[in-house]
Write a protein that holds these residues in place. Structure first.
Motif, PDB file in Angstrom:
ATOM      1  N   ARG A 198      31.865 -11.955  -3.434  1.00 25.11           N
ATOM      2  CA  ARG A 198      31.933 -12.076  -1.976  1.00 25.11           C
ATOM      3  C   ARG A 198      32.265 -10.693  -1.408  1.00 25.11           C
ATOM      4  O   ARG A 198      33.060  -9.947  -1.986  1.00 25.11           O
ATOM      5  CB  ARG A 198      32.998 -13.097  -1.582  1.00 25.11           C
TER       6      ARG A 198
ATOM      7  N   ASP B  52      29.799 -16.809   3.474  1.00 27.18           N
ATOM      8  CA  ASP B  52      30.350 -16.060   2.338  1.00 27.18           C
ATOM      9  C   ASP B  52      29.388 -14.976   1.879  1.00 27.18           C
ATOM     10  O   ASP B  52      28.989 -14.923   0.715  1.00 27.18           O
ATOM     11  CB  ASP B  52      30.630 -17.002   1.154  1.00 27.18           C
TER      12      ASP B  52
ATOM     13  N   GLU C 179      32.886 -15.861  -6.949  1.00 28.48           N
ATOM     14  CA  GLU C 179      33.948 -15.312  -6.097  1.00 28.48           C
ATOM     15  C   GLU C 179      34.077 -13.805  -6.237  1.00 28.48           C
ATOM     16  O   GLU C 179      34.468 -13.129  -5.304  1.00 28.48           O
ATOM     17  CB  GLU C 179      35.267 -16.004  -6.416  1.00 28.48           C
TER      18      GLU C 179
ATOM     19  N   THR D  73      27.574 -11.808   0.458  1.00 29.69           N
ATOM     20  CA  THR D  73      27.904 -10.890  -0.628  1.00 29.69           C
ATOM     21  C   THR D  73      27.899  -9.461  -0.091  1.00 29.69           C
ATOM     22  O   THR D  73      27.397  -9.188   1.001  1.00 29.69           O
ATOM     23  CB  THR D  73      26.883 -10.984  -1.774  1.00 29.69           C
TER      24      THR D  73
END
Lengths: 257, 257
Positions: free
Chosen positions: B188, B230, B185, B232
């Motif tokens: 992201r 999602d 997380e 990066t």
């Protein structure tokens, strides 16, 4: 095992994922993976450069009941065929730390995949690499996404057969409508039965001349113990019978002769 | 491996569960279990009536890095010692259907145990039985509770090493503070970066003379694709650079000579 190309087309949508094993060295690991497939409801085993699978050898010896279907029905294919016909998910213990390299990053865990895959319709293959080195970077570069099992940071490298077993276990919701396990919630004792059990505990304490000032506290303890244990109806009824007999037994002095 | 009684007392509270293997026939399975213990952070291996574990044989061959600690530190104990000193959790594929028999019922799944065990402080042992027949009814009768892995109703019987591997994987939260996997997380892409990516897609569509009436619909599609993925920050920046160059490249007729 059939010849170089699978006898059938890649599976239609909504078929459970196939399991592909690339360049395994040990027939025993292929058998272990076949057994895990059968244990968790997977059917299509794809073998790239497999070792010889002697019907009297370790592959069949380790396969359990999968020796009857998963293993003999396995398709031997090329890596090219695999990546061209399936959405491929490569399993590896070693991920990159961040997105400086896309080879092994980002990754999903098997639990992540269990959440996401049911919403996608397409032929999908879980791809496991050879013992010791797993999938090579060259192979991973041709694969669509990466899966990694969370493990001990000091020693995250699982044995091939064990990695496949955990992955298939986590993905069982894609394949199994029901398991061998009965539904436990149906058999928790009904509340009136549990209440009779508590009442009988109360009667026993009274019969034993449990001190009045401790009665409430002890009853709360009883309620906590049996409440946590989720006793079944039969357990509750058996305990109720035992407590009733303990409560109603003749007082000690009338027993002694 | 030490002599008949463990060199140390049963572990203090809050120690991760020990892993007990009763009457295993195959040294390879003991090695497989030791490896899974090391992969998921378990340390105490208890062996009841083990096969001979030759340092040059399959137990050490299958143990991976656990050959350095888990396996040589294993304690050989009696079944009596096990049930008298530990809260024992017996693992079996075959449960009873209901509470007509308490031998194998009720059961917990490994996932249930992962939720419940952290709230209990006491020496605990996960107990796995011999190959083929598992734990006998006589052994299960002396064990405190039952654990069963949900599997294919048609073939729920797992290999010993595979059953232990799944159970230890599910219970890793009891032992591992962190795994080898980086936190996804954190990486992201920030929303402003993602917005720049969308803006660049919009600029490219305009440059390509994408029909006005399709622009909104195509942009929603772009947003859905990259939203689901999602992306990066590095992925977003790389894509942004590619799109910018595509948008700003000279028109085709100025390229052709």
């Amino acid at each position: 095992m059939t010849d170089d190309l699978p006898s059938s087309e890649p599976p239609a949508s909504r078929t459970p994922p196939a399991v592909a094993v690339v360049d395994a060295q040990s027939p025993g690991n292929v058998g272990t993976i076949a057994r895990a497939m059968k244990n968790f409801g997977f059917e299509d085993l794809l073998l790239v450069d497999p070792p010889e699978l002697d019907p009297d050898g370790e592959a069949y010896g380790f396969a359990g009941h999968a020796r009857e279907d998963v293993l003999p029905n396995a398709d031997e294919i090329s890596f090219d065929y695999l990546v061209e016909n399936y959405h491929t998910i490569g399993c590896t213990a070693v991920t990159n730390e961040d997105d400086n390299s896309h080879m092994r990053f980002p990754y999903s865990t098997p639990a992540d995949l269990a959440d996401r895959l049911p919403t996608v319709e397409a032929p999908t293959a879980l791809v496991f690499g050879r013992e010791r080195v797993g999938l090579t970077n060259e192979e991973l570069a041709r694969i669509d996404e990466i899966c990694s099992i969370p493990a001990n940071a000091d020693y995250p490298v699982l044995n091939l057969g064990q990695a496949a077993t955990i992955t298939l276990y986590e993905l069982r919701s894609l394949t199994l409508d029901e398991t061998q396990l009965p539904d436990l919630e149906r058999v928790r004792a009904p509340e009136p039965t549990v209440d009779r059990l508590y009442d009988q505990w109360g009667a026993l304490l009274e019969e034993l001349n449990h001190p009045d000032e401790k009665q409430d506290k002890t009853m709360r303890m009883v309620r906590r113990v049996f409440g946590r244990a989720d006793v079944t109806e039969r357990e509750a009824n058996t305990l109720l019978g035992v407590l009733r007999r303990a409560t109603e037994r003749p007082a000690e002095n009338s027993d002694s002769v």
